[in-house]
Write a protein that holds these residues in place. Structure first.
Motif, PDB file in Angstrom:
ATOM      1  N   TRP A  69       0.816  -1.210   0.000  1.00  0.00           N
ATOM      2  CA  TRP A  69       0.000   0.000   0.000  1.00  0.00           C
ATOM      3  C   TRP A  69       0.849   1.260   0.000  1.00  0.00           C
ATOM      4  N   ALA A  70       0.489   2.180  -0.881  1.00  0.00           N
ATOM      5  CA  ALA A  70       1.062   3.522  -0.824  1.00  0.00           C
ATOM      6  C   ALA A  70       0.371   4.336   0.255  1.00  0.00           C
ATOM      7  N   GLY A 104      -8.405   5.002   4.794  1.00  0.00           N
ATOM      8  CA  GLY A 104      -9.668   4.905   4.061  1.00  0.00           C
ATOM      9  C   GLY A 104      -9.800   3.590   3.323  1.00  0.00           C
ATOM     10  N   LEU A 105     -10.110   3.665   2.031  1.00  0.00           N
ATOM     11  CA  LEU A 105     -10.220   2.461   1.212  1.00  0.00           C
ATOM     12  C   LEU A 105      -8.861   1.920   0.789  1.00  0.00           C
ATOM     13  N   GLY A 106      -7.842   2.686   1.041  1.00  0.00           N
ATOM     14  CA  GLY A 106      -6.493   2.234   0.703  1.00  0.00           C
ATOM     15  C   GLY A 106      -6.119   2.576  -0.732  1.00  0.00           C
TER      16      GLY A 106
END
Length: 387
Positions: free
Chosen positions: A74-75, A79-81
């Protein structure tokens, strides 16, 4: 009792931090490699997960000159990612020093500077000096971390909000060295900052402009640029400090003062291709000639290169284990970020950057570097050592 409670709180925070990452392990997180994944890269990707980092971006060149660019995790986990991609901007941290050392050697080969000139003469700081040894420091010693500055003894002024280098070089007249120039190795951000100040004085240009003009524009990698003071860029992977560290410290650094030491950002794809131009490419695509490469990668003849993190030349550490390949490498570490670059003398490259850091960053960086070395060795032996 207060000390015990502090230790317990830190241990709890560390456990919660690692557990937060373990809820979304990298094995089950999005992964992508372009145009394909080389065999054996799984360990390099999964290592980011094992170390508890949110995401990782890496670029790999094999011995034949083929490339694979990968991203995992993940950057941004909020939230939703937001999935880490190979287009996200990442921070190269102390890998930035390779730009400074490559530029210095390039100018030396073009007879635009002399690495054996004294620093105080180049930047125009006259004596008397509080420590007369300051007048003996050479540019070559700055690059090889042997100029007399030891951050473990006198601290690292480059980590302050308002460092005196590179704009106040007159402070050299009051500085006291930690050891005599050339006596030993001691990793120094200050030494590289002073090298940057010398480059600016010689060229009459700001260091960022000089790096762009001499290395980036000729190679076409102008998306590499310095980190700006303040908040992170919109296209940048979010940095995830450990609970024992603080993001406001990271954002409070004076990145304008760190152009020689650790302030460059971009994608691993671009950085890796630039390193190919520096260390491997043939004319007319090379940035250094063969002698320049030799100067940049040579270490002292009597240095034992079988010892890890032991032999350092003008820009990189040198390492070889048994009959494995010889590897040149540089790592980087700062709050919320970890970076590693390695190039083997048989033509392999790995650039590995994650948006997290452990409190025991030195041991985790060594673990990353040795994993990259195992990858190089396996691929060298797989084709019988023939390039």
């Amino acid at each position: 009792m207060a000390v015990l409670l502090g230790v317990l709180c830190l241990s709890l925070l560390s456990w919660l931090w690692s557990e937060a990452f373990s809820l979304t392990r990298l094995q089950s997180q999005p992964q992508a490699c372009t145009p394909y994944r080389f065999s054996g890269t799984e360990e390099l990707i999964e290592l980011a997960d094992e170390l508890g980092f949110a995401g990782v971006q890496l670029s790999i060149r094999d011995r034949q000159g083929n490339w694979s660019d990968c991203a995992a995790g993940w950057a941004d986990r909020g939230g939703l990612g937001e999935q880490m991609s190979i287009q996200h901007r990442v921070r190269f941290l102390s890998l930035s020093k390779v730009l400074t050392s490559a530029l210095s050697v390039k100018l030396f080969r073009e007879e635009r500077l002399n690495l054996d000139h004294h620093l105080v003469d180049v930047v125009g700081v006259d004596g008397p000096y509080a420590d007369p040894r300051v007048g003996l420091v050479t540019l070559r010693q700055l690059l090889s971390h042997s100029a007399g500055f030891d951050r473990l003894q006198s601290g690292d002024p480059m980590m302050l909000r308002a460092p005196w280098c590179p704009k106040q070089t007159q402070k050299l007249s009051t500085v006291r060295l930690d050891f005599s120039p050339g006596e030993r190795f001691a990793y120094s951000n200050l030494g590289y900052c002073l090298m940057g100040a010398a480059l600016e004085r010689i060229s009459g240009k700001a260091l960022a402009t000089l790096i762009s003009d001499e290395l980036l524009r000729p190679s076409g990698f102008t998306d590499l640029r310095p980190v700006r003071n303040g908040a992170q860029e919109l296209d940048e992977a979010r940095l995830y400090p450990h609970p024992a560290e603080f993001l406001d410290v990271l954002n409070g650094l004076d990145y304008d003062a760190l152009h020689a030491t650790g302030a460059w950002s971009g994608t691993t794809t671009d950085f890796a291709r630039l390193m190919e131009r520096v260390f491997l490419s043939n004319p007319p695509y090379n940035l250094l000639d063969s002698e320049g490469r030799r100067l940049l990668t040579t270490v002292a003849e009597d240095c034992d290169t079988t010892k890890w993190r032991h032999c350092h030349g003008l820009g990189l550490y040198r390492y070889q284990d048994g009959d494995g390949p010889t590897v040149l490498w540089r790592d980087g570490s700062l709050t919320g970020g970890t970076a590693f670059f390695a190039v083997s003398e048989d033509g392999q490259i790995v650039v590995w950057v994650a948006n997290g850091r452990r409190p025991d960053w030195l041991s985790s960086n060594d673990r990353i570097g040795l994993a990259i070395y195992r990858y190089f060795t396996a691929n060298t032996k797989a084709d019988g050592g023939q390039q």
